[in-house]
Structure formats: structure tokens, C-alpha cells
Design a protein around this motif. Structure first.
Motif, PDB file in Angstrom:
ATOM      1  N   THR A 192      72.335  83.483  62.464  1.00 45.14           N
ATOM      2  CA  THR A 192      72.347  82.028  62.363  1.00 45.14           C
ATOM      3  C   THR A 192      73.718  81.489  62.762  1.00 45.14           C
ATOM      4  O   THR A 192      74.739  81.900  62.201  1.00 45.14           O
ATOM      5  CB  THR A 192      72.037  81.587  60.921  1.00 45.14           C
ATOM      6  N   PRO A 193      73.765  80.541  63.724  1.00 46.65           N
ATOM      7  CA  PRO A 193      75.042  79.932  64.089  1.00 46.65           C
ATOM      8  C   PRO A 193      75.687  79.252  62.875  1.00 46.65           C
ATOM      9  O   PRO A 193      74.995  78.697  62.017  1.00 46.65           O
ATOM     10  CB  PRO A 193      74.664  78.904  65.153  1.00 46.65           C
ATOM     11  N   ILE A 213      74.648  75.725  61.988  1.00 43.95           N
ATOM     12  CA  ILE A 213      73.323  75.626  61.368  1.00 43.95           C
ATOM     13  C   ILE A 213      73.365  76.119  59.929  1.00 43.95           C
ATOM     14  O   ILE A 213      72.707  75.544  59.049  1.00 43.95           O
ATOM     15  CB  ILE A 213      72.266  76.378  62.213  1.00 43.95           C
ATOM     16  N   LYS A 224      63.216  79.502  62.509  1.00 40.27           N
ATOM     17  CA  LYS A 224      64.415  78.998  63.175  1.00 40.27           C
ATOM     18  C   LYS A 224      64.559  79.696  64.520  1.00 40.27           C
ATOM     19  O   LYS A 224      64.396  80.907  64.607  1.00 40.27           O
ATOM     20  CB  LYS A 224      65.651  79.273  62.327  1.00 40.27           C
ATOM     21  N   TRP A 225      64.865  78.912  65.558  1.00 38.71           N
ATOM     22  CA  TRP A 225      65.109  79.443  66.891  1.00 38.71           C
ATOM     23  C   TRP A 225      66.459  78.921  67.360  1.00 38.71           C
ATOM     24  O   TRP A 225      66.781  77.755  67.149  1.00 38.71           O
ATOM     25  CB  TRP A 225      64.047  78.980  67.879  1.00 38.71           C
ATOM     26  N   TYR A 226      67.223  79.782  68.016  1.00 43.18           N
ATOM     27  CA  TYR A 226      68.575  79.405  68.428  1.00 43.18           C
ATOM     28  C   TYR A 226      68.815  79.703  69.893  1.00 43.18           C
ATOM     29  O   TYR A 226      68.287  80.670  70.436  1.00 43.18           O
ATOM     30  CB  TYR A 226      69.629  80.192  67.631  1.00 43.18           C
ATOM     31  N   SER A 227      69.643  78.872  70.506  1.00 41.31           N
ATOM     32  CA  SER A 227      70.246  79.188  71.800  1.00 41.31           C
ATOM     33  C   SER A 227      71.741  78.933  71.622  1.00 41.31           C
ATOM     34  O   SER A 227      72.205  78.740  70.494  1.00 41.31           O
ATOM     35  CB  SER A 227      69.632  78.360  72.927  1.00 41.31           C
ATOM     36  N   HIS A 235      73.842  76.437  72.151  1.00 46.50           N
ATOM     37  CA  HIS A 235      74.291  75.177  71.548  1.00 46.50           C
ATOM     38  C   HIS A 235      73.145  74.346  70.976  1.00 46.50           C
ATOM     39  O   HIS A 235      73.248  73.115  70.878  1.00 46.50           O
ATOM     40  CB  HIS A 235      75.071  74.345  72.574  1.00 46.50           C
ATOM     41  N   SER A 236      72.055  75.011  70.610  1.00 45.31           N
ATOM     42  CA  SER A 236      70.939  74.260  70.043  1.00 45.31           C
ATOM     43  C   SER A 236      70.099  75.151  69.136  1.00 45.31           C
ATOM     44  O   SER A 236      70.177  76.373  69.198  1.00 45.31           O
ATOM     45  CB  SER A 236      70.056  73.679  71.158  1.00 45.31           C
ATOM     46  N   ALA A 237      69.310  74.477  68.311  1.00 47.48           N
ATOM     47  CA  ALA A 237      68.416  75.186  67.396  1.00 47.48           C
ATOM     48  C   ALA A 237      67.151  74.370  67.197  1.00 47.48           C
ATOM     49  O   ALA A 237      67.183  73.134  67.221  1.00 47.48           O
ATOM     50  CB  ALA A 237      69.102  75.417  66.047  1.00 47.48           C
ATOM     51  N   HIS A 297      71.393  69.893  68.341  1.00 42.52           N
ATOM     52  CA  HIS A 297      72.308  70.310  69.411  1.00 42.52           C
ATOM     53  C   HIS A 297      73.739  70.114  68.934  1.00 42.52           C
ATOM     54  O   HIS A 297      74.018  69.170  68.188  1.00 42.52           O
ATOM     55  CB  HIS A 297      72.084  69.474  70.674  1.00 42.52           C
TER      56      HIS A 297
END
Length: 133
Positions: A2-3, A6, A67-70, A72-74, A94
Motif C-alpha cells: 500500500t502506498p 493511501i 484496493k488497486w494501485y498504480s 500515482h493513483s489508487a 490520484h
């Protein structure tokens, strides 16, 4: 994994310490409401809407399901029960290179959930001094 931004977001929502949102959001943050056509631009408006939403979902069993992450976004899928209505939705978040949230877009389903949430959000925003536009 998890970033960090977030992790902080979830902690603020879970604890209801929405006064800490100001630090997490970029100055030019934008909030996209499922019920208001106009994007709410600027940190102050975004914080007002997010604080009202956090108050609305307090004690409703609100929780993130997936939860899905890239980079700079979730995408954060959530569920809650508000006034006996099951609410399901997604927060699309974002953030910038500084770890500040630049936008939050909320999607809700089913229609009955939106019909339940809209008047309550309006009431909470008026109590807080930010009427919907």
C-alpha cells in the motif's frame, strides 16, 4: 504494498480525524462528487466534502473491500450501510510526486444509495458552511 499516501488516507477515514486531511491534500486538489456536476476545486472545498463524507460514513460499517494501485493513483472499493441502504462504491485517488492527493473521485451504486447519500451530504455540508454547487 500500500502506498504511504493511501495508508495515511485510510487511517484518516477510519479514525475520523478529518482535520488531518488538509495536510494530505495538494493546494489545487479537486473533489469529484457522485451527486454534484461541478468539480469542487481547491483544497478547502475538497476537504469540506471529504470531511462531510467521512462524517456520513462514520458508524456505518464503512470499509474498503479491495484496493488497486498504480504509481500515482489508487482505486479503493468500499461498502457501508447508511440508513438501512447498502452503499457500494469506489474512491479513485490520484497524488503527485510530493505524496499530496490531487484528486478524489467518488462513484456510488446502486441508485438507492445515491438517493440516500445526496440529501445527507447536503445537510452535512450546510452544517459545515459549504453548500453544494
Amino acid at each position: 504494498m500500500t502506498p504511504q499516501v493511501i495508508q495515511r488516507w485510510i487511517e484518516i477515514i477510519d479514525t475520523g480525524r478529518t482535520d488531518e486531511l488538509h495536510e494530505l491534500l495538494a493546494e489545487d486538489a479537486v473533489f469529484y462528487s457522485p451527486a454534484v456536476f461541478t468539480p469542487q476545486e481547491g483544497r478547502a472545498k475538497a476537504v469540506a466534502y471529504l470531511a462531510a463524507a467521512a462524517k456520513l460514513v462514520a458508524d456505518t460499517g464503512f470499509h474498503y473491500i479491495e484496493k488497486w494501485y498504480s504509481e500515482h493513483s489508487a482505486g479503493l472499493e468500499f461498502a457501508a450501510d447508511i440508513d438501512g441502504i447498502h452503499v457500494n462504491g469506489i474512491d479513485m485517488v490520484h497524488w503527485n510526486d510530493d505524496g499530496k492527493i490531487t484528486s478524489v473521485k467518488v462513484m456510488l451504486r446502486p441508485l438507492k444509495a445515491l438517493q440516500t447519500v445526496v440529501p445527507e451530504m447536503g445537510r452535512l455540508l450546510q452544517q459545515g458552511g459549504s453548500a453544494p454547487t
